[in-house]
Design a protein around this motif. Structure first.
Motif, short mmCIF file in Angstrom:
data_model
loop_
_atom_site.label_atom_id
_atom_site.label_comp_id
_atom_site.label_asym_id
_atom_site.label_seq_id
_atom_site.Cartn_x
_atom_site.Cartn_y
_atom_site.Cartn_z
N SER A 99 0.83 -1.20 0.00
CA SER A 99 0.00 0.00 0.00
C SER A 99 0.87 1.26 0.00
N GLY B 53 -9.03 1.63 -18.77
CA GLY B 53 -9.81 1.19 -17.62
C GLY B 53 -10.53 2.32 -16.90
N ARG C 45 -10.72 6.22 1.53
CA ARG C 45 -10.68 5.34 0.35
C ARG C 45 -11.99 4.55 0.22
N ILE D 96 -14.64 4.79 -3.17
CA ILE D 96 -15.20 3.69 -3.96
C ILE D 96 -16.72 3.67 -3.85
N THR E 227 -11.42 -2.01 -15.24
CA THR E 227 -11.20 -0.97 -14.24
C THR E 227 -10.61 -1.54 -12.95
N GLU F 133 -7.82 -3.31 -12.49
CA GLU F 133 -6.37 -3.12 -12.36
C GLU F 133 -6.01 -1.69 -11.91
N PRO F 134 -6.59 -0.66 -12.55
CA PRO F 134 -6.28 0.70 -12.05
C PRO F 134 -6.66 0.89 -10.58
N ILE F 135 -7.81 0.36 -10.18
CA ILE F 135 -8.23 0.50 -8.77
C ILE F 135 -7.23 -0.18 -7.85
N LEU F 136 -6.86 -1.41 -8.20
CA LEU F 136 -5.96 -2.16 -7.32
C LEU F 136 -4.53 -1.61 -7.37
N SER F 137 -4.25 -0.75 -8.35
CA SER F 137 -2.93 -0.12 -8.43
C SER F 137 -2.80 1.08 -7.49
N THR F 138 -3.89 1.46 -6.87
CA THR F 138 -3.84 2.58 -5.91
C THR F 138 -3.52 2.00 -4.52
N PRO F 139 -3.31 2.86 -3.53
CA PRO F 139 -2.96 2.33 -2.20
C PRO F 139 -4.06 1.48 -1.55
N ILE F 140 -5.19 1.34 -2.18
CA ILE F 140 -6.30 0.64 -1.54
C ILE F 140 -5.90 -0.74 -1.03
N GLN F 141 -6.40 -1.08 0.16
CA GLN F 141 -6.14 -2.39 0.73
C GLN F 141 -7.39 -3.23 0.56
#
Ligand SMILES: Nc1ncnc2c1ncn2[C@@H]1O[C@H](COP(=O)(O)OP(=O)(O)O)[C@@H](O)[C@H]1O
Ligand SMILES: [Mg+2]
Lengths: 338, 242
Positions: free
Chosen positions: A100, A114, B7, B11, B89, B91-99
């Motif tokens: 993170s 995306g 976060r 979402i 969408t 991959e971009p979401i999971l590329s953010t700091p989101i846990q």
């Protein structure tokens, strides 16, 4: 491959290292990668990658489809766990626990934009600004949109935008958090020449602002045009250096000799000229591999005149990075056949 | 990094905006409540006040309304992960700091909030219709016993179960349709237990209702942990089946 003088200038792009090994002093680079490997079952995506990228540098990963570029980006972006090896991304060791934290300092633009097509450009960016916990959200969104020249499209629904515009929205999204490293995975794949040009211009303007960019591409001219340094990847790293130096250092120099009629005994004639390392017959004459064309050309002409050969022309061959690239990829194809 | 409600909010916000413009979601959110207000109202109007089975009739009416918190979120949640994957969408979401916990809670709340609102509004409308048009004996029968409490208590608990089942199925699926069918199927079992109680197969009592509710709550919490464990960034991004 010749090793360059080991001068470590302040600008990391000054020194072209031949497949550099990462030493302990990783402190000042944006990316430090050491023996990084990823297997999917028994398929190898990439193998023992080691390289460094300095802050402010535009670093290109050039390789054909399936070379492991996307997997490498995803691994450095903590989406995929490496099989072995280590890396430091934006100053943080690449571990599961740091995921993170690393992701908050970098950003990634995947191969396809995306976007949420039912939301507007601003709404898409708002969501990501929240995910990065940014403050001054409106100002940042404004700035990101200005950076990609999309201010006037802020209220458009993403579904109504062309592919090129969507790519620019994705780029704006990746700029929101002022990333320490910006990963761009094939940023122009599938774009028409005009849109490609626009994306190139944007990347160049980011480059001039000192943004550190890690870019993957399968297109040579893109790597050559945009990158300070290029690594050629085909599962393993084949070469790494500045585009111009790769060409200079790595491709054999040669002379193309055209004659009216073939020589009786070319082996003896060329063998007697010290600067010529090898020769090959072509339909109209010979291609000579030489150490230095400037020294070899006069010597070859003298030798040809001595045997009364009718010389039509003698020229130095120019090789683009493409030749280097194709040659490397070719080797790989042959290696796989074996 | 610690859990961030910012976060989660980002979402959720996005999700609710997206629902409003998604014809399929709007359709589900309109059709399911419409259907399950008509059926119980007919039951109610047709009920014979002298019938000894009145309580059963009312139980059945209310049960219809409990179908809302089961089907609605399960359809929406089944879409939540595999849908994002299909539109690229995720991959971009999971590329953010989101846990993963933030991502899952956000998805769950985005389905939970509208479900709860709609289910309670439908129940309110039902009570209103009853008060206006039904025989006073029926109305007092509705308020007698634990009917209202069961309704209020089980609506969120059933929704919770349906949500985790839906998300679990969604993280494992590669096809939205299949995910939705499996998810609806998986969300039904707790409803059956509630049905047995509402229809007096198990004799209804406040203690039993509270006990069942506590059990369902425990199941919901377990399901949440299980779904969080199942969440695998790498598999979701590379689309690889193990
Ligand atoms: N999820 C996966 N499962 C198995 N093999 C994969 C997976 N993802 C990628 N690969 C394989 O890894 C190699 C590198 O893929 P990729 O990183 O997508 O290459 P590139 O982006 O350079 O085209 C390819 O041979 C590909 O088939
Ligand atoms: Mg790729």
């Amino acid at each position: 491959m010749t090793a360059p003088p080991a001068s470590q200038g302040p600008n990391p792009t000054e020194s072209v290292s031949a497949l550099p090994s990462v030493d302990g002093s990783k402190g000042d680079c944006a990316l430090g990668v050491d023996q990084l490997t990823k297997h999917f079952g028994d398929r190898v995506a990439f193998d023992h990658l080691s390289f460094e990228v300095g802050y402010g540098e535009v670093f290109g990963f050039l390789g054909p489809n399936g070379a492991g570029k996307t997997t490498a980006v995803r691994t450095l972006g903590t989406l995929i766990a490496p099989t072995s090896g280590s890396a430091v991304v934006a100053g943080i060791p690449l571990t599961l626990k740091n995921g993170s934290e690393i992701r908050s300092r970098i950003s990634m633009m995947p191969e396809s934009p995306g976007l949420y097509l039912r939301l507007t450009v601003t709404e898409n960016l708002l969501c990501f600004a929240g995910l990065y916990e940014l403050d001054d959200v409106r100002k940042r969104i404004d700035r990101a949109l200005r950076a990609v020249n999309l201010q006037d499209r802020a209220r458009d629904q993403c579904g109504s935008l062309s592919k090129g515009l969507r790519q620019r929205v994705a780029l704006a999204r990746a700029l929101l958090n002022d990333p320490a490293v910006l990963f761009l995975d094939e940023p122009t794949s599938g774009l028409d020449p005009v849109a490609t040009r626009e994306v190139h211009d944007l990347i160049n303007s980011l480059r001039s602002q000192g943004v550190t960019i890690f870019l993957t591409t399968h297109r040579l001219e893109e790597a050559e045009r945009l990158c300070d340094r290029v690594a050629i990847l085909n599962t393993t790293l084949r070469l790494i250096g500045r585009p111009a130096d790769l060409r200079q250092q790595l491709f054999r120099r040669s002379l193309d000799v055209r004659l009216r009629s073939p020589l009786d005994d070319p082996g003896v004639l060329f063998g007697a000229v010290g600067e010529v390392e090898g020769w090959e017959q072509t339909p109209s004459g010979y291609t000579l591999t030489v150490t230095d064309p400037d020294l070899a050309a006069p010597a070859v002409i003298r030798a040809l005149v001595r045997v009364d050969a009718d010389v039509l022309s003698i020229v130095e061959s120019h090789h683009s990075l493409e030749d280097v690239y194709l040659e490397l990829i070719d080797e790989d194809v042959e290696a796989k056949r074996r | 990094m610690s859990f961030s409600w910012t976060r989660v909010g980002a979402i959720m916000h996005k999700e609710l905006r997206d629902y409003r413009r998604n014809r399929f979601v709007i359709g589900t959110m309109a059709a399911v409540p419409a259907l399950f207000i008509i059926l119980p109202t007919i039951q109610l109007i047709a009920a014979n006040t002298t019938s000894r089975a009145l309580s059963l009739r009312i139980g059945l009416s209310l049960l219809y309304m409990l179908v809302i918190p089961v089907t609605m979120p399960s359809v929406v949640c089944a879409y939540s992960v595999v849908g994002e994957r299909e539109q690229g969408t995720l991959e971009p979401i999971l590329s953010t700091p989101i846990q993963r916990e933030e991502f899952l809670i956000a998805k769950a709340l985005a389905a939970f909030a509208p479900t709860l609102v709609i289910a309670y509004v439908v129940f309110g409308v039902f009570l209103g219709i009853a008060a206006l048009f039904a025989h006073p004996a029926i109305v007092s029968a509705i308020y007698a016993g634990s009917h209202v409490m069961v309704q209020l208590l089980f609506t969120p608990l059933l929704a919770g179960w349906a949500i985790w089942v839906g998300i679990a199925v969604s993280t494992r699926s590669t096809d939205v349709r299949v995910a939705q069918q499996l998810s609806v199927l998986g969300s039904v079992p707790p409803l059956i237990i509630v049905a047995l109680m509402s229809l007096n197969v198990i004799s209804e009592s406040t203690e039993l209702a509270v006990g069942l509710a506590a059990a369902l709550l425990a199941f919901d919490l377990l399901a949440w942990r299980a779904v969080a464990q199942m969440f695998d960034r790498e598999r979701l991004v590379t689309g690889r089946r193990r």
